[in-house]
Motif scaffolding. Structure first.
Motif, PDB file in Angstrom:
ATOM      1  N   ALA A 274      -2.361  11.771   8.880  1.00  0.00           N
ATOM      2  CA  ALA A 274      -3.429  12.771   8.841  1.00  0.00           C
ATOM      3  C   ALA A 274      -4.554  12.324   7.910  1.00  0.00           C
ATOM      4  CB  ALA A 274      -2.870  14.113   8.374  1.00  0.00           C
ATOM      5  N   ARG A 275      -4.192  11.701   6.777  1.00  0.00           N
ATOM      6  CA  ARG A 275      -5.207  11.219   5.834  1.00  0.00           C
ATOM      7  C   ARG A 275      -6.063  10.124   6.491  1.00  0.00           C
ATOM      8  NH1 ARG A 275      -2.128   8.917   2.166  1.00  0.00           N
ATOM      9  NH2 ARG A 275      -1.732  10.838   1.015  1.00  0.00           N
ATOM     10  N   PHE A 276      -5.378   9.219   7.198  1.00  0.00           N
ATOM     11  CA  PHE A 276      -6.092   8.139   7.878  1.00  0.00           C
ATOM     12  C   PHE A 276      -7.011   8.704   8.970  1.00  0.00           C
ATOM     13  CE2 PHE A 276      -6.174   5.392  11.650  1.00  0.00           C
ATOM     14  CZ  PHE A 276      -6.941   4.352  11.155  1.00  0.00           C
ATOM     15  N   LYS A 277      -6.487   9.631   9.770  1.00  0.00           N
ATOM     16  CA  LYS A 277      -7.292  10.202  10.854  1.00  0.00           C
ATOM     17  C   LYS A 277      -8.464  11.009  10.298  1.00  0.00           C
ATOM     18  CE  LYS A 277      -3.831  10.324  14.541  1.00  0.00           C
ATOM     19  NZ  LYS A 277      -4.609   9.507  15.472  1.00  0.00           N
ATOM     20  N   LEU A 278      -8.275  11.634   9.147  1.00  0.00           N
ATOM     21  CA  LEU A 278      -9.350  12.391   8.523  1.00  0.00           C
ATOM     22  C   LEU A 278     -10.462  11.452   8.061  1.00  0.00           C
ATOM     23  CD1 LEU A 278     -10.005  15.340   7.914  1.00  0.00           C
ATOM     24  CD2 LEU A 278      -8.937  15.058   5.673  1.00  0.00           C
ATOM     25  N   GLN A 279     -10.081  10.296   7.504  1.00  0.00           N
ATOM     26  CA  GLN A 279     -11.088   9.305   7.094  1.00  0.00           C
ATOM     27  C   GLN A 279     -11.866   8.798   8.314  1.00  0.00           C
ATOM     28  OE1 GLN A 279      -8.683   6.359   5.142  1.00  0.00           O
ATOM     29  NE2 GLN A 279      -8.521   7.506   3.215  1.00  0.00           N
TER      30      GLN A 279
ATOM     31  N   SER B 233      -1.296  18.124   7.633  1.00  0.00           N
ATOM     32  CA  SER B 233      -0.848  17.400   6.445  1.00  0.00           C
ATOM     33  C   SER B 233      -0.105  18.333   5.495  1.00  0.00           C
ATOM     34  CB  SER B 233      -2.046  16.777   5.741  1.00  0.00           C
ATOM     35  OG  SER B 233      -1.663  16.154   4.546  1.00  0.00           O
ATOM     36  N   GLU B 234      -0.634  19.545   5.337  1.00  0.00           N
ATOM     37  CA  GLU B 234      -0.044  20.500   4.394  1.00  0.00           C
ATOM     38  C   GLU B 234       1.213  21.159   4.935  1.00  0.00           C
ATOM     39  OE1 GLU B 234      -3.294  23.119   3.804  1.00  0.00           O
ATOM     40  OE2 GLU B 234      -4.309  21.839   2.330  1.00  0.00           O
ATOM     41  N   GLN B 235       1.291  21.322   6.268  1.00  0.00           N
ATOM     42  CA  GLN B 235       2.375  22.099   6.849  1.00  0.00           C
ATOM     43  C   GLN B 235       3.399  21.237   7.581  1.00  0.00           C
ATOM     44  OE1 GLN B 235       0.457  25.060   9.314  1.00  0.00           O
ATOM     45  NE2 GLN B 235      -0.539  26.052   7.588  1.00  0.00           N
ATOM     46  N   ALA B 236       3.328  19.920   7.427  1.00  0.00           N
ATOM     47  CA  ALA B 236       4.288  19.046   8.100  1.00  0.00           C
ATOM     48  C   ALA B 236       5.715  19.465   7.760  1.00  0.00           C
ATOM     49  CB  ALA B 236       4.050  17.595   7.692  1.00  0.00           C
TER      50      ALA B 236
ATOM     51  N   GLU C  17     -15.471  20.508  12.165  1.00  0.00           N
ATOM     52  CA  GLU C  17     -14.820  21.478  11.274  1.00  0.00           C
ATOM     53  C   GLU C  17     -13.441  21.873  11.796  1.00  0.00           C
ATOM     54  OE1 GLU C  17     -17.667  24.587  11.060  1.00  0.00           O
ATOM     55  OE2 GLU C  17     -19.090  23.429   9.845  1.00  0.00           O
ATOM     56  N   GLU C  18     -13.337  22.086  13.120  1.00  0.00           N
ATOM     57  CA  GLU C  18     -12.052  22.468  13.699  1.00  0.00           C
ATOM     58  C   GLU C  18     -11.037  21.342  13.572  1.00  0.00           C
ATOM     59  OE1 GLU C  18     -13.013  23.496  17.700  1.00  0.00           O
ATOM     60  OE2 GLU C  18     -14.105  25.334  17.149  1.00  0.00           O
ATOM     61  N   ARG C  19     -11.464  20.122  13.899  1.00  0.00           N
ATOM     62  CA  ARG C  19     -10.543  18.989  13.839  1.00  0.00           C
ATOM     63  C   ARG C  19     -10.156  18.665  12.402  1.00  0.00           C
ATOM     64  NH1 ARG C  19      -6.380  16.617  15.830  1.00  0.00           N
ATOM     65  NH2 ARG C  19      -6.430  14.338  15.907  1.00  0.00           N
ATOM     66  N   SER C  20     -11.123  18.764  11.489  1.00  0.00           N
ATOM     67  CA  SER C  20     -10.849  18.512  10.073  1.00  0.00           C
ATOM     68  C   SER C  20      -9.842  19.523   9.536  1.00  0.00           C
ATOM     69  CB  SER C  20     -12.157  18.586   9.281  1.00  0.00           C
ATOM     70  OG  SER C  20     -11.913  18.420   7.912  1.00  0.00           O
TER      71      SER C  20
ATOM     72  N   GLU D  30      12.351  21.484  15.501  1.00  0.00           N
ATOM     73  CA  GLU D  30      10.964  21.546  15.947  1.00  0.00           C
ATOM     74  C   GLU D  30      10.112  20.795  14.930  1.00  0.00           C
ATOM     75  OE1 GLU D  30       7.820  24.608  18.030  1.00  0.00           O
ATOM     76  OE2 GLU D  30       9.579  25.408  17.013  1.00  0.00           O
ATOM     77  N   LEU D  31       9.535  19.695  15.385  1.00  0.00           N
ATOM     78  CA  LEU D  31       8.740  18.840  14.502  1.00  0.00           C
ATOM     79  C   LEU D  31       7.309  19.350  14.479  1.00  0.00           C
ATOM     80  CD1 LEU D  31      11.220  17.133  15.593  1.00  0.00           C
ATOM     81  CD2 LEU D  31       9.882  15.128  15.005  1.00  0.00           C
ATOM     82  N   ILE D  32       6.874  19.788  13.307  1.00  0.00           N
ATOM     83  CA  ILE D  32       5.534  20.365  13.153  1.00  0.00           C
ATOM     84  C   ILE D  32       4.673  19.376  12.387  1.00  0.00           C
ATOM     85  CG2 ILE D  32       4.210  22.297  12.193  1.00  0.00           C
ATOM     86  CD1 ILE D  32       6.855  23.937  12.374  1.00  0.00           C
ATOM     87  N   GLY D  33       3.565  18.982  13.007  1.00  0.00           N
ATOM     88  CA  GLY D  33       2.677  18.024  12.353  1.00  0.00           C
ATOM     89  C   GLY D  33       1.390  17.942  13.120  1.00  0.00           C
ATOM     90  N   LEU D  34       0.987  16.711  13.494  1.00  0.00           N
ATOM     91  CA  LEU D  34      -0.233  16.548  14.283  1.00  0.00           C
ATOM     92  C   LEU D  34      -0.069  17.193  15.652  1.00  0.00           C
ATOM     93  CD1 LEU D  34      -1.119  12.864  13.366  1.00  0.00           C
ATOM     94  CD2 LEU D  34      -2.109  14.956  12.449  1.00  0.00           C
TER      95      LEU D  34
END
Length: 1022
Positions: free
Chosen positions: A946-951, A1002-1005, A992-995, A875-879
Motif C-alpha cells: 500500500a505504501r508503494f502504491k501510494l507513492q 494499510s491501516e485495516q489489513a 482522493e478516493e484511491r488514496s 477473510e483476507l482484508i487488504g487491497l
C-alpha cells in the motif's frame, strides 16, 4: 434453574419479554445491586439487568449436526456469499460452451487494481463472449444495475450484442438518437439515468455534438447535454466495442466515451488488433481507459521500455535449462535499470519477493510456476491489456477448401448479361445516386447467387418489402432510392424480371449442391452426414429449400426472420444421429441466422454464394471450425460461376487472404477496408473488365499485402505491449487453478436441493439428465417469493424472470445447471452463482451456528481411523478482500486433504459420534498458531504494498494534473474549458478516493477468522 445469571462476554442472550430478540453480550457491570449487561441488539448497544435476559439455548450452546450433503451446501453458501479474487464465478454461468482461453480476460479483470481492461484479442477468439463473462463475474460480486454498450451501428442492425447477451440472460435495448436525448433530459431533471433504460446499446453515430455539448453547428440548442449533467450518470459497466474507432481524440465519439467511462465503475474496451495500430492509437486508447496510469505520451513510452526484459525473464522461468534463475534475474535487473523501472520497481515488495525466490539455491516446480505468474504481473500493461491471438490458441481442425466451378447455362448467361446491360443503363441515367448504385450491385449479387431468386428479390426491393434485418444479411446498411428513381428502375428492369420468371428450370448449380449433400450421406465413406449451406439471400435460401426437399433431402431453414425457438429446434434436429427419423441432413443458413448457436458437430459446409467481406466468410467457417470440433478436417465447398465479378473477387482477394485455409490473423480494420474497397469497385459500373482487374490488383498489392506485414509488426509490438505466451499455453490449467468444486453445477444443485428441503417437503428437483424440472407448490412458491423480495438488484432480468414464475400458477419450472444444456434449451432457466434462487439458498443455509458433521470416506493413501477436524473461514482484508477456507485436522498429515475428502464423503454410520472438548481445544490451538503465524507477514506485505502504491499514485497524479491544467490553459471555447475543468475535478476525486482506499487498506489489513464447522471423518481402505 436460574437462566439469567453469569452470562459471559460474547454469549448470545434473549430478552425475557421478547424471546424473538437476541444479541451478544459485549460488556458486564457488576457494581450495582443487580448485574447489568450491555448487549448488541438491533444494531445498537443497549443495557439490561440480568433478570431481563435469558440464555439463548437454541444458539451457541447447542450444536447443529449436518449431513454430508448439508455440509457441502454450507461450504458452497460460504463461497457464494464471500466471493474472492482467486476464484472464478463465471464458470458454468452462461449459455455457452466452455472455452478455457475466454476466461483469461476475466481473471485479469478481477485481479487488476482498477476494473478497466482493453481486450485486444484476435479475430474469432470471442471478444463479445469474454465481455459477457466479465459482466457475469461482476454480477456474482456486486449488484449490477446499469450497463452501457457502445458499438458501431451495423452491430445494432445485426442485433449482435442483443443476441449474444441473451446467452447471459441479459436483455438490452437499442438506443436511437431520440431515446438517448430522452435519457439525457430525464437525467437532467431527476439527477439519475431513467431506471427502465439502464441496459442499453448505443451506436457511435448518435454520439454527436448535440448530445455532448448541447450545440449544433457551434450554436447552443438549449437542450440538456452530457457535460451539463450534474451529477453525471454512473453506469456499473461500460463496454466499448471496436474501440479503435475512437482512437482519434478529436472526435465526438471519443469525447462521449471518455465521459461515460470517467463516470463508470468498470469499463471494458474491445478491439481485434490494437497492437497493430500505430503506437499513437494504442496510446490514445489506453489514455482513455486509464488516464491515471497512461498520463501522456512520454509515460506511455517509458512504460513500454521494460517489457521485452520482463518477457525474457518469464521465458527463462518457463524453461528448466541450467541457470535459468540467474538469467531471469539478469533480465529483471535490466528492466529495473530503465527509467520506468527505476521509479516503479525500486522498493517494490512484489519485485523484492521475486528476486528473493530467484536467489534461492533450489526452486521447486511449484514455486517456478508461481514465479512465472509473478513475473508476468510486472509487465507494465499486464493489468490493462489482454491479448490472445488465434495462433496462441492453435487450430481447432484443418480446413480443406474446394472450389466448385459451375458455368451458367446459355439461357442463364443471357439473363445475367441482360442484367449487366440494364444496370449500366440505369446507372448512366441516374449516375448521381449512390443508393441506386448499391441497390443495383446487390441485385447483381443476387443474380450471381441464384438467378431463380432474382425476380422476387427485385420485386421486393421495388415494393420496399426488404427489411432492415434482411439487408444486414447481405451486408448492406440501406437501399432507399427515392420514388422517382424507383419508377425509372422499375421501367427499365421489367424485361429482366420477365426473363427471370420464364427461365427454364434447368439449374446445374442446384444439381451440384444436391450432389454434394447426397454424397455426404454415404455412410461407408463419411462418418458425419451433416452439411451446412450458406447464402446471403433469403430468396436463394427459399429456392434451395424447395430444391433439396424435392431431392428427398431432410432440410431445415434458418435466417434472421426465424424465431429463436425455431432456430433452437432446427439445431437440435440437425445434431441428431442419421438414423433418427427427426434428424436433418442439411440446414440452410444466412450469416445472421446462425449467430448465437454453434455447430461443431458438423464438419462440412457449402458456400452457395460468398460475401465480399472476408470477416463474413470467417464467421461462416467459424461455426464449424471451433473448439469442440471432433473431425480431423472440415470441408468447405465454394460454389463459383466463372466470368462474374464474384469470381474475380473470390480468386484475387478471398483466396489471396487465405481465409479458407486458416483463421484470419488480420485486423478487423484492414478487413473492413478490403470489404469497403470491394464494394466501391463493384458499384462503379463504368469500369471496364480490365479496370476492375487493375483495381483488384491494387487491393492485393496494398491491403492484402498489409495483412502479411502486420504479422511481422505484431512480433515486434508483442514484446512491448503484450505478454508473450508459452509455445503451448495450457489455458485449461490456468482456469482450473481459479475454479472451485464448491461452485460447480453439482454443488449448485446440491445447494438448491438442501434449500428446498427446508420447506414443506413437496419442493424438489426432478431429473437425472442436465435438463431438470423444479417442482414447488403454491405455498412454497409464496415463501420463495418472500425470500426473493429480500434480495438486492431488483431490476435485474434474472430476478424478474424468477419472480414471474413464482407469481404464476405453474408448479413446474425447467432448469439446468449446465451452460451447454442451457444454450440448447433457451427456455430453461440457467441456475448459476448469480441466479436469485442460488442467492436465496446461500443466504438461508449460511445461517448455521456451531455446525458439526461426521463422515466416512475410503482412501488408499491416508491413515485409517477417525480423524477430528475443524473448518475455518479466513477473510483476507487488504487491497482487496479474498476468501480462504482452511482445514485443521488432529492428524497433521490429513490437513491438506480434508477439503477434497469432503467433496465425496458420506454420512458416518455411527450417528452418535462427537468431537470431545480436548480435541476441539487442540484444533483451536493449532488454528490460532497457524493464523497468528500468517497474520503478521500478511499485514507487513499489505502495508509495504500500500505504501508503494501510494507513492506511485502520488507521482502519477501530479503528472496527470499538470497535463490537464496545461490543456485547460490552451482551451479557448467555454464548453471546452468546462469540460477540461471537470476532468481536473474528476482526477482529484479519483486521487482522493484511491488514496483513502490505500491508506485504509494499510491501516485495516487483517485476516478475520470464523469456525464454520467441526467434525470427524473416518478414513477406510477401499
Amino acid at each position: 434453574m436460574n437462566r439469567y445469571l453469569n452470562f459471559e462476554r460474547g454469549q448470545v442472550v434473549r430478552l425475557q419479554s421478547q424471546p424473538d430478540k437476541c444479541g451478544a453480550v459485549i460488556d458486564i457491570n457488576d457494581s450495582g445491586p443487580e448485574v447489568q449487561y450491555t448487549v448488541f441488539l438491533d444494531g445498537k448497544s443497549r443495557t439490561f439487568f440480568a433478570s431481563q435476559l435469558i440464555a439463548d439455548e437454541s444458539g451457541v450452546g447447542s450444536k447443529k449436526t449436518l449431513s454430508a450433503s448439508e455440509c457441502r451446501a454450507l461450504l458452497t453458501a460460504r463461497y457464494i456469499n464471500h466471493p474472492g479474487t482467486s476464484t472464478l464465478y463465471s464458470l458454468n454461468a452462461a449459455r455457452i460452451d466452455f472455452v478455457a482461453y475466454q476466461f483469461r480476460p476475466v481473471l485479469r479483470f478481477i485481479r487488476a487494481d482498477r476494473p478497466r481492461l482493453l481486450i485486444a484479442d484476435g479475430v474469432g477468439v470471442g471478444k463479445t463472449i469474454e465481455a459477457g463473462l466479465i459482466l457475469r463475474e461482476l454480477q456474482a460480486r456486486q449488484d449490477i444495475n446499469s450497463v452501457l454498450i457502445i458499438c458501431p451501428r451495423p452491430l445494432i442492425t445485426e442485433k449482435k450484442w442483443q443476441t449474444e447477451m441473451k446467452r447471459f440472460d441479459q436483455t438490452f435495448e437499442h438506443f436511437d438518437g431520440a431515446m438517448l436525448r430522452h435519457c439525457v433530459s430525464e437525467c437532467d431533471l431527476d439527477g439519475e439515468w431513467p431506471e427502465n433504460h439502464r441496459f442499453g446499446i448505443v451506436p457511435y453515430s448518435i454520439l454527436n455534438e448535440q448530445i455532448i455539448s448541447g450545440t449544433l453547428k457551434g450554436k447552443k440548442t438549449g437542450k440538456p447535454c452530457l457535460i451539463d449533467l450534474d451529477p453525471a450518470p454512473k453506469f456499473d459497466l461500460v463496454i466499448v466495442d471496436e474501440a479503435h474507432r475512437i482512437s482519434n481524440s478529436d472526435t465526438n465519439a471519443h469525447e462521449a466515451v471518455r465521459f461515460f467511462c470517467d463516470n463508470a465503475e468498470a469499463a471494458v474496451f474491445l478491439t481485434a488488433t490494437p497492437l497493430q495500430l500505430g503506437n499513437n492509437d494504442l496510446y490514445s486508447l489506453l489514455n482513455l481507459l486509464r488516464p491515471d496510469v497512461v498520463i501522456d505520451r512520454d509515460s506511455f513510452n517509458h512504460m513500454s521500455e521494460p517489457n521485452p526484459m520482463i518477457n525474457a525473464a518469464a521465458s527463462h522461468a518457463r524453461t528448466t535449462t541450467k541457470g535459468w534463475n540467474n538469467s531471469a534475474q539478469e533480465q529483471l535487473k535490466k528492466a529495473q535499470a530503465t527509467p520506468w523501472g527505476q521509479t516503479m520497481f525500486a522498493d517494490n515488495p512484489e519485485v523484492d519477493e521475486i528476486m528473493k525466490t530467484l536467489a534461492l539455491p533450489k526452486i521447486t516446480d511449484h514455486d517456478r510456476v508461481r514465479l512465472i505468474s509473478q513475473i508476468e504481473g510486472l509487465h507494465t500493461f499486464a493489468g490493462i491489456i489482454n491479448r490472445t491471438r488465434r495462433r496462441d490458441i492453435g487450430n481447432f481442425t484443418k480446413r480443406t477448401p474446394t472450389t466448385v466451378s459451375i458455368e451458367f447455362t446459355p439461357p442463364q448467361r443471357a439473363l445475367h448479361d441482360a442484367l449487366l446491360k440494364v444496370q449500366a443503363e440505369i446507372l448512366a441515367n441516374l449516375h448521381g445516386s449512390m443508393h441506386v448504385k448499391f441497390m443495383m450491385t446487390t441485385i447483381r449479387r443476387q443474380a450471381a447467387s441464384c438467378l431463380f431468386g432474382l425476380a422476387p428479390f427485385i420485386e421486393d426491393i421495388l415494393s420496399r418489402y426488404v427489411s432492415e434485418e434482411e439487408l444486414s444479411e447481405v451486408d448492406v446498411d440501406e437501399l432507399s432510392p427515392d420514388s422517382d428513381e424507383l419508377e425509372t428502375i422499375a421501367e427499365k428492369i421489367k424485361a429482366v424480371v420477365a426473363m427471370a420468371k420464364s427461365l427454364v428450370p434447368d439449374d446445374p448449380k442446384l444439381k451440384k449442391a444436391v450432389e454434394l449433400v447426397q454424397q455426404k450421406q454415404d455412410g461407408k465413406k463419411y462418418k458425419n452426414h451433416r452439411v451446412m449451406i450458406f447464402s446471403s439471400f433469403r430468396h436463394t435460401l427459399a429456392y434451395l429449400y424447395e430444391g433439396l426437399k424435392k431431392a428427398g433431402i431432410r432440410v431445415g431453414l434458418v435466417h434472421g426472420g426465424i424465431p429463436d425457438e425455431e432456430r433452437t429446434k432446427v439445431r437440435a434436429r440437425f445434431e441428431k444421429p442419421k438414423d433418427d427419423p427427426e434428424a436433418l441432413d442439411a440446414v440452410l443458413f444466412s450469416e445472421v441466422g446462425c449467430e448465437g448457436l454453434d455447430y461443431q458437430f458438423c464438419d462440412c459446409m457449402i458456400n452457395y454464394d460468398l460475401p465480399w467481406n472476408p470477416m463474413r466468410v470467417e464467421q461462416r467457417i467459424g461455426r464449424i471450425d471451433r473448439n469442440g470440433q471432433q473431425s480431423d478436417f472440415v470441408s468447405i465447398y465454394n460454389m463459383i460461376t466463372p466470368d462474374t465479378v464474384d469470381a474475380e473477387i473470390y480468386e484475387r482477394c478471398l483466396m489471396r487472404i487465405g481465409v479458407f485455409e486458416e483463421a484470419i490473423g488480420a485486423s478487423e480494420e484492414i478487413l473492413g477496408k478490403i470489404a469497403s474497397k470491394l464494394q466501391d469497385i463493384a458499384v462503379k459500373s463504368e469500369l471496364t473488365e480490365e479496370e476492375v482487374r487493375e483495381r483488384l490488383q491494387q487491393l492485393e498489392d496494398n491491403e492484402i499485402r498489409q495483412i502479411q506485414e502486420e504479422e511481422k509488426l505484431e512480433t515486434r509490438q508483442q514484446e512491448l505491449f503484450g505478454i508473450e505466451l508459452p509455445a503451448k499455453p495450457n489455458f485449461e490449467e490456468e482456469v482450473q487453478d481459479a475454479s472451485s468444486f464448491w461452485l460447480e453445477p453439482t454443488a449448485m444443485s446440491n445447494l438448491i436441493s438442501n434449500y428446498l428441503a427446508t420447506f414443506d417437503g413437496s419442493a424438489t428437483i426432478l431429473g437425472e439428465s442436465p435438463m431438470k424440472t423444479m417442482r414447488a407448490n403454491e405455498a412454497v412458491r409464496k415463501q420463495l417469493l418472500h425470500d426473493a423480495r429480500q434480495l438486492s438488484g431488483k431490476g435485474s432480468n434474472a430476478i424478474r424472470d424468477w419472480e414471474k414464475w413464482l407469481k404464476g400458477s405453474e408448479p413446474h419450472l425447467a432448469i439446468t445447471f449446465d451452460g451447454k444444456c442451457a444454450n440448447e434449451n433457451r427456455s430453461a432457466q440457467l441456475v448459476t452463482p448469480v441466479h436469485p434462487l442460488v442467492r436465496q439458498a446461500a443466504g438461508a443455509l449460511d445461517a448455521v451456528d456451531n455446525a458439526e458433521v461426521h463422515l466416512t470416506v475410503t482412501d488408499p493413501d491416508l491413515p485409517v481411523g477417525v480423524h477430528p477436524f475443524a473448518v475455518f473461514q479466513w477473510e483476507l482484508i487488504g487491497l482487496r478482500r479474498d476468501l480462504d477456507i482452511r482445514v485443521i485436522a488432529k492428524d497433521e498429515s490429513v490437513d491438506s486433504r480434508v477439503l477434497s475428502l469432503l467433496q465425496r464423503a458420506v454420512d458416518a454410520e455411527d450417528i452418535e459420534r462427537s468431537v470431545d472438548d480436548a480435541d476441539i481445544e487442540e484444533l483451536e490451538k493449532r488454528h490460532y498458531e497457524l493464523w497468528k503465524g500468517e497474520l503478521d507477514g500478511y499485514r507487513n506485505k499489505i502495508i509495504d504494498l500500500a505504501r508503494f502504491k501510494l507513492q506511485s499514485l502520488n507521482a502519477s497524479h501530479d503528472g496527470r494534473i499538470a497535463m490537464l491544467q496545461d490543456r485547460l490553459r490552451t482551451a479557448t471555447e467555454e464548453k471546452i474549458r468546462r469540460m477540461r475543468q471537470s476532468e481536473i475535478d474528476r482526477a482529484n476525486r479519483e486521487y482522493e478516493e484511491r488514496s483513502a482506499e490505500l491508506t485504509r487498506s494499510s491501516e485495516q489489513a487483517d485476516i478475520t477468522t470464523e469456525r464454520i464447522m467441526i467434525g470427524t471423518i473416518e478414513i477406510k481402505r477401499g
